[in-house]
Write an enzyme that holds these catalytic residues in place. Structure first.
Site, PDB file in Angstrom:
ATOM      1  CB  CYS A 162       7.053   3.539  20.515  1.00  0.00           C
ATOM      2  SG  CYS A 162       7.933   3.679  22.036  1.00  0.00           S
ATOM      3  CG  HIS A 202      -0.295  -6.847   4.493  1.00  0.00           C
ATOM      4  ND1 HIS A 202      -0.317  -6.513   5.820  1.00  0.00           N
ATOM      5  CD2 HIS A 202       0.109  -5.725   3.838  1.00  0.00           C
ATOM      6  CE1 HIS A 202       0.072  -5.250   5.968  1.00  0.00           C
ATOM      7  NE2 HIS A 202       0.337  -4.746   4.781  1.00  0.00           N
ATOM      8  CG  ASN A 250      -4.654   3.501   9.711  1.00  0.00           C
ATOM      9  OD1 ASN A 250      -4.971   4.561   9.189  1.00  0.00           O
ATOM     10  ND2 ASN A 250      -3.576   3.380  10.447  1.00  0.00           N
ATOM     11  CD  GLN A 266      -6.750  -0.773   7.605  1.00  0.00           C
ATOM     12  OE1 GLN A 266      -7.432  -1.767   7.842  1.00  0.00           O
ATOM     13  NE2 GLN A 266      -5.467  -0.712   7.936  1.00  0.00           N
ATOM     14  N   GLY A 277       0.824  -1.205   0.000  1.00  0.00           N
ATOM     15  CA  GLY A 277       0.000   0.000   0.000  1.00  0.00           C
ATOM     16  C   GLY A 277       0.861   1.260   0.000  1.00  0.00           C
ATOM     17  CB  THR A 278       4.018   2.064   1.752  1.00  0.00           C
ATOM     18  OG1 THR A 278       3.477   1.765   3.033  1.00  0.00           O
ATOM     19  CG2 THR A 278       4.973   3.238   1.860  1.00  0.00           C
ATOM     20  CB  THR A 324      11.241  -9.953 -11.840  1.00  0.00           C
ATOM     21  OG1 THR A 324      12.316  -9.756 -12.759  1.00  0.00           O
ATOM     22  CG2 THR A 324      10.629 -11.322 -12.064  1.00  0.00           C
TER      23      THR A 324
END
Ligand code: PLP
Length: 395
Positions: A325, A201, A151, A179, A72-73, A237
């Site tokens: 974090c 994913h 998300n 999402q 997605g990035t 590829t």
């Protein structure tokens, strides 16, 4: 052995067994390169074609409008950098304060190259002000990029209405829909978007493969230079097993929307209602009127999200906090901050995200373990005394 309950499906999902089964031959006997002249390789090109058709069905578009990427990035990067490269004369980009870092950091990187970036605010429920969006568009606006669903909170933006506004002003419209597949329709005949990002994913496909829908006629400068793959739009590829797996995941996603809307949403609701009933001083973050069926984000006042996550982890429950974090300091989530969530619950906000593999037993297990765990944390928290005051949070 501790029971495992996985409620972090917005982070990633379990690959569906049907997906894994379709991928396996491409790790063993069908390992050819689809660009090869010989039949051993080139026959694999047919499998990529089938996968592209399945992804096209998810978007209700033609297969040639689908470009495979690595995630997605990358899809988000390709959309924004590709648009910028194709129309260098336009230097204004509109987005929102609650986007995923894949959009926000890309916008900030373009800002350092001279682009003027506007991040639109959201209200307390995470909703966009569409009038403000309309007013913000200028002749210089290259692209408006908004997410379909958040998300962290699951809040769904009205992308059809946003698209109408954006397209009436003649600029490009990109949607980060990472999402969404399997949860809501992503039909480009209803949503007037020029580009839409997805990632396998997040909907029971494999990691390392995504796609960008690019409406026919949209000018994008290629982002990944190299070979002629993807009709010259992305060199490299092909990730054949990944692409095949994504195709199967799209097929399953199309057929699972009803189940998600009825069964998964009902389980999410019973988890949410059970938590609100059993635990004082907690409230939902997000827009319950317009939300993904699988997501709830709940703020537990006066305690740290990380402490809740660690204690849940010991009980085998995987969820996620809204906070990231950053260099050793616990920064509250940029999404919850943009929404103006109360300080006392912002740090204790937890996202529970379910999937079609979540069971009623999973929900019961969390409802059994979580209330005593929160009570214990409040007892030992430096802010614990506040938690024993009369209820202060809206329920
Ligand atoms: N956009 C949104 C809304 C996301 O939730 C995510 C992942 O969490 C991404 C983009 C990035 O996707 P990927 O992990 O495939 O790069």
């Amino acid at each position: 052995m501790t029971r495992q309950v996985y409620l972090d499906n917005n982070a990633t999902t379990m690959p569906a067994p049907e997906v894994v089964e379709e991928m396996l031959p491409f790790f063993t006997e069908k390992y050819g390169n689809p660009s090869s002249i010989h039949t051993f390789g080139s026959s694999v090109a047919g499998d990529i074609d089938l996968a592209r058709e399945r992804v096209a069905q998810l978007f209700n578009c033609t297969p040639s409008e689908v470009v495979f990427t690595s995630c997605g990035t990358e899809s988000n990067n390709y959309a924004l950098r590709g648009a910028a490269g194709a129309q260098p004369e336009k230097t204004h980009i509109i987005t929102t304060m609650v986007e995923h870092p894949a959009i926000l950091t890309t916008c900030r990187s373009l800002q350092r190259r001279g682009y003027n970036i506007l991040e639109l605010p959201v209200d307390r429920k995470g909703r966009l002000d569409l009038d403000r969006l309309a007013e913000a568009i200028t002749d210089q606006t290259l692209v408006v990029t908004v997410m379909y669903a958040n998300n962290e909170t699951g809040t769904v933006f009205p992308v059809e209405k946003v698209g109408e506004i954006v397209k009436s002003r003649g600029c490009l419209f990109h949607i980060d829909a990472v999402q969404v597949p399997g949860k809501l329709p992503v039909d480009v005949n209803k949503i007037p978007a020029d580009m839409i990002s997805i990632s396998a994913h997040k909907f029971h496909g494999p990691k390392g493969v995504g796609a960008l829908y690019v409406r026919r006629g949209t000018r994008l400068r290629r982002f990944m230079t190299g070979g002629h793959q993807e009709r010259g739009r992305r060199g490299g590829t092909e990730n054949v097993p990944g692409v095949v797996g994504m195709g199967k995941a799209c097929e399953l996603a199309i057929s699972s929307i009803e189940e998600e809307r009825k069964i998964v949403a009902a389980r999410r609701d019973s988890l949410e209602q059970g938590i609100l009933k059993a635990i004082p001083n907690c409230a939902i973050n997000g827009d319950i009127e317009s939300r993904l069926p699988n997501t709830t984000n709940i703020g537990f006042e006066f305690i740290e999200g990380e402490a809740i996550l660690l204690m849940m982890d010991r009980k085998g429950i995987s969820a996620s906090s809204g906070s990231a974090c950053t260099s050793g300091s616990l920064e509250p989530s940029h999404v919850l901050r943009a929404m103006g969530v109360d300080f006392k619950s912002m740090h204790g906000s937890i996202r529970f995200s379910l999937s079609r593999y979540t069971t009623d037993d999973d929900v019961d297990y969390v409802l059994d373990k979580l209330p005593p765990l929160i009570a214990r944390l409040r007892e030992i928290s430096p802010f614990g005394m506040h938690a024993r005051l009369p209820e202060t949070a809206p329920r």
